[in-house]
Design a protein around this motif. Structure first.
Motif, PDB file in Angstrom:
ATOM      1  N   ARG A   1      10.267   8.377  -4.328  1.00 32.81           N
ATOM      2  CA  ARG A   1       9.170   7.640  -3.714  1.00 32.81           C
ATOM      3  C   ARG A   1       9.454   7.439  -2.236  1.00 32.81           C
ATOM      4  NH1 ARG A   1       5.413   5.024  -6.796  1.00 32.81           N
ATOM      5  NH2 ARG A   1       4.377   4.979  -4.772  1.00 32.81           N
TER       6      ARG A   1
ATOM      7  N   SER B   1      -0.249   5.130  -5.655  1.00 33.89           N
ATOM      8  CA  SER B   1       0.492   3.876  -5.658  1.00 33.89           C
ATOM      9  C   SER B   1       1.359   3.719  -6.897  1.00 33.89           C
ATOM     10  CB  SER B   1      -0.477   2.694  -5.549  1.00 33.89           C
ATOM     11  OG  SER B   1      -1.390   2.732  -6.620  1.00 33.89           O
TER      12      SER B   1
ATOM     13  N   GLU C   1       3.377   8.153   2.361  1.00 34.19           N
ATOM     14  CA  GLU C   1       2.701   8.802   1.239  1.00 34.19           C
ATOM     15  C   GLU C   1       1.198   8.914   1.477  1.00 34.19           C
ATOM     16  OE1 GLU C   1       5.594   7.848  -2.571  1.00 34.19           O
ATOM     17  OE2 GLU C   1       3.838   6.596  -2.237  1.00 34.19           O
ATOM     18  N   ILE C   2       0.595   7.858   2.018  1.00 32.60           N
ATOM     19  CA  ILE C   2      -0.847   7.893   2.292  1.00 32.60           C
ATOM     20  C   ILE C   2      -1.185   8.991   3.294  1.00 32.60           C
ATOM     21  CG2 ILE C   2      -2.740   6.592   3.345  1.00 32.60           C
ATOM     22  CD1 ILE C   2      -1.493   4.081   2.117  1.00 32.60           C
TER      23      ILE C   2
ATOM     24  N   ASP D   1       7.920   5.653   1.674  1.00 32.81           N
ATOM     25  CA  ASP D   1       7.183   4.512   2.178  1.00 32.81           C
ATOM     26  C   ASP D   1       5.687   4.739   1.958  1.00 32.81           C
ATOM     27  OD1 ASP D   1       7.243   2.008   4.024  1.00 32.81           O
ATOM     28  OD2 ASP D   1       5.714   3.313   4.895  1.00 32.81           O
ATOM     29  N   SER D   2       4.963   3.651   1.615  1.00 34.47           N
ATOM     30  CA  SER D   2       3.550   3.795   1.271  1.00 34.47           C
ATOM     31  C   SER D   2       2.742   4.406   2.409  1.00 34.47           C
ATOM     32  CB  SER D   2       2.978   2.423   0.899  1.00 34.47           C
ATOM     33  OG  SER D   2       3.105   1.526   1.993  1.00 34.47           O
TER      34      SER D   2
END
Length: 602
Positions: free
Chosen positions: A502, A468, A508-509, A504-505
């Protein structure tokens, strides 16, 4: 009587030593604080000087720009272009005037002082006629151009602007030079001041060494000698006291480690019986988008802005605050999104008449969404797909429940017991016995390292903060480094194309979990000694490749055995890669190794 008198003298000497140490530290602290305050004041003044010099230099450029634009406008015959040039010249005049008046009269928004040196005031008085003449001539020139009259007058106005612009540049150079000289004098003064403070500090340290530390050292040596003699007669009592002190010091460090782990890994908070919020963990507050420093709300108001949902939570707390409660609740966050929490409410007695509620939650939104997705697929897909999704759903729930049970066991069996021991050891610390306290602290340091290692191991499989905070590249590097330490295998990570963006969360997860699954499979099933993770990208595709030198497997046979752990692992990877619209390629040769490649659109 002699022993009592000796003990009294030792106590007085120790107190005197402590006072001397405090006086020495206070003197050094005051000296450093005063020096820093003076330095910061001078740095603040120099910051405004640099802006003033920059704006002064810019004034020269703006005067030249204004002259150039007026010359261009004088030869423009096209009406449209003439209007555009007039607008541009007006903008230049306004900026030039604003900067000039800010330099001359001061400006709070730019940080320009209103008071100036006498020489600068004289220079601004000298340049004012030229400045006013250029402004007046420029405005008259623009007015004539708008009316298309007075070409002869315009030529005179242009000549007036050119004559005064040259004089303005020369005088502005003098102003810039004066600003630069004054700034240099300030820097020189600051340098001399810092040297003076340094010499004074060294002088204070020398005096403290001669009159405080050196005499104090001799007294300490005498006290240590007396303590060593006394230690032989009280060995058993010292041993018992040492054990209790070690346990207490251990508990302090365990609490610090546990607090860090809880703040960053658990969704927890403490609630008073009246539903007011006592404390909320950092991760929990981020999930709920709640800032505990800006508002004072009840627990139900923190969880959801919906009044009906708040009433349900208030009723649970009022009815179950003595017996405790565990269950799943569905709330709506401040973005209007549905959020599922597995909530456990545990009553805790602080003192005889004081109690509070410890609330621990798990975010099961993904699991609930997965369950809904499974239900949707159950109605749409063929029988084989229905059975496959049932297996996936049950495995997801089973894995999540196992993970929750693992965390609960580690907190209860490991950290909980250590906290109990810490409580007793803290209560028994005797700070008057300095020698024994030092020995106990050394023992506690060694024990603290073991506790910290245990906490790291317990929290390793949770969401890493690197993901994060810093993104997928940093988290994958940390993952391979930690797994290499834990397993003893050679696990390396390469960022071949220096990817540093970076994503999108959710993407990435999923990338992190896919890579983690592939590495774990290579460790668990392939018996590999070397694992290489490579990341590369193009304009549209991010590619992650995991190579191992393990025993390999037959891909067709593994896909047929979907109920086995290896078959389910491949199936999970294929399902997860679809969540991010990606593709997975698996190549494996028995007895040679395996390569897994994930391609994700970016």
């Amino acid at each position: 009587m002699k022993k009592k008198a000796l003990a009294s003298v030792d106590t007085i000497s120790f107190k005197n030593l402590r006072r001397l140490y405090l006086f020495a530290l206070l003197t050094i602290g005051i000296t450093v604080l005063l020096s820093q305050l003076l330095i910061q004041y001078n740095l603040s003044a120099q910051l405004s000087d640099s802006r003033i010099i920059n704006i002064s230099g810019k004034q020269r450029m703006l005067s030249q720009k204004l002259t150039k634009e007026i010359l261009i406008l004088n030869f423009v015959s096209d009406t449209t272009k003439s209007k555009e040039e007039i607008i541009r010249i007006n903008e230049t005049i306004n900026l030039w005037k604003y900067n000039h008046y800010a330099l001359e009269n001061g400006n709070d928004s730019l940080g320009f002082p209103k008071k100036k040196s006498a020489k600068l005031n004289q220079l601004f008085i000298a340049i004012k006629p030229n400045f006013d003449t250029i402004i007046k001539a420029s405005n008259q020139f623009l007015a004539n151009k708008k009316a298309n009259i007075n070409d002869a007058e315009n030529k005179k106005l242009v000549e007036t602007i050119l004559e005064n612009e040259a004089v303005f540049l020369a005088k502005m150079n003098q102003i810039v030079g004066e600003y630069d000289n004054e700034a240099l004098k300030k820097v020189t003064l600051q340098s001399k001041t810092e040297y003076a403070i340094l010499l004074f500090t060294l002088f204070v340290l020398l005096l403290e060494f001669l009159f405080i530390f050196k005499p104090t050292n001799k007294k300490i040596e005498k006290l240590i000698f007396k303590l060593l003699l006394s230690e032989k007669k009280a060995l058993k009592l010292a041993h018992d006291t040492e054990i209790i002190s070690e346990i207490k010091e251990n508990s302090v460090k365990e609490l610090k480690s546990l607090n860090y782990a809880m703040e960053n890994t658990l969704l927890y908070c403490r609630v008073a019986p009246d539903n007011s919020l006592i404390h909320i963990g950092e991760k929990f507050s981020k999930l709920l988008q709640y800032n505990p420093f800006l508002s004072d709300k009840t627990f139900s108001q923190v969880l959801t802005p919906i009044e009906k949902e708040q009433l349900v939570i208030d009723r649970i707390i009022s009815q179950k605050q003595k017996s405790g409660w565990q269950g799943e609740i569905n709330i709506t966050n401040r973005n209007g999104e549905s959020l599922w929490l597995d909530l456990s409410m545990i009553p805790v007695t602080i003192k005889k008449d004081e109690s509070e509620l410890l609330i621990i939650c798990f975010d099961i939104t993904e699991r609930k969404n997965a369950e809904k997705e499974v239900e949707r697929l159950n109605t749409e897909n063929v029988t084989d797909k229905i059975n496959q999704q049932k297996i996936i759903s049950s495995k997801i729930v089973e894995n999540q429940e196992n993970e929750q049970n693992r965390i609960a066991r580690e907190i209860h069996d490991g950290i909980g017991q250590m906290l109990t021991g810490l409580k007793f050891s803290l209560e028994s610390i005797n700070l008057d016995d300095k020698e024994k306290a030092e020995q106990k602290i050394e023992y506690l340091k060694k024990l603290a390292l073991d506790i910290i290692k245990g906490v790291r191991t317990a929290t390793f499989n949770l969401m890493p903060p690197e993901l994060s905070d810093h993104g997928i590249v940093s988290s994958l590097a940390k993952l391979t480094q930690e797994l290499s330490k834990l397993t003893g295998k050679n696990i390396l990570f390469y960022n071949k194309t220096n990817f540093d963006k970076r994503l999108d969360s959710l993407i990435e997860i999923n990338i992190y979990r896919l890579t983690q699954e592939a590495i774990n499979n290579a460790i668990k099933y392939a018996d590999s000694t070397h694992i290489i993770v490579q990341l590369s990208h193009s304009n549209n595709i991010l590619s992650i490749t995991i190579d191992d030198n393990g025993k390999g497997f037959d891909i067709n046979e593994a896909e047929k055995k979907r109920n086995s752990e290896s078959g389910m692992g491949l199936l999970f990877m294929k399902e997860r890669i679809q969540y991010v619209n990606g593709r997975v390629f698996i190549n494996s040769i028995p007895d040679e190794g395996t390569r897994i490649t994930f391609n994700i659109p970016i």
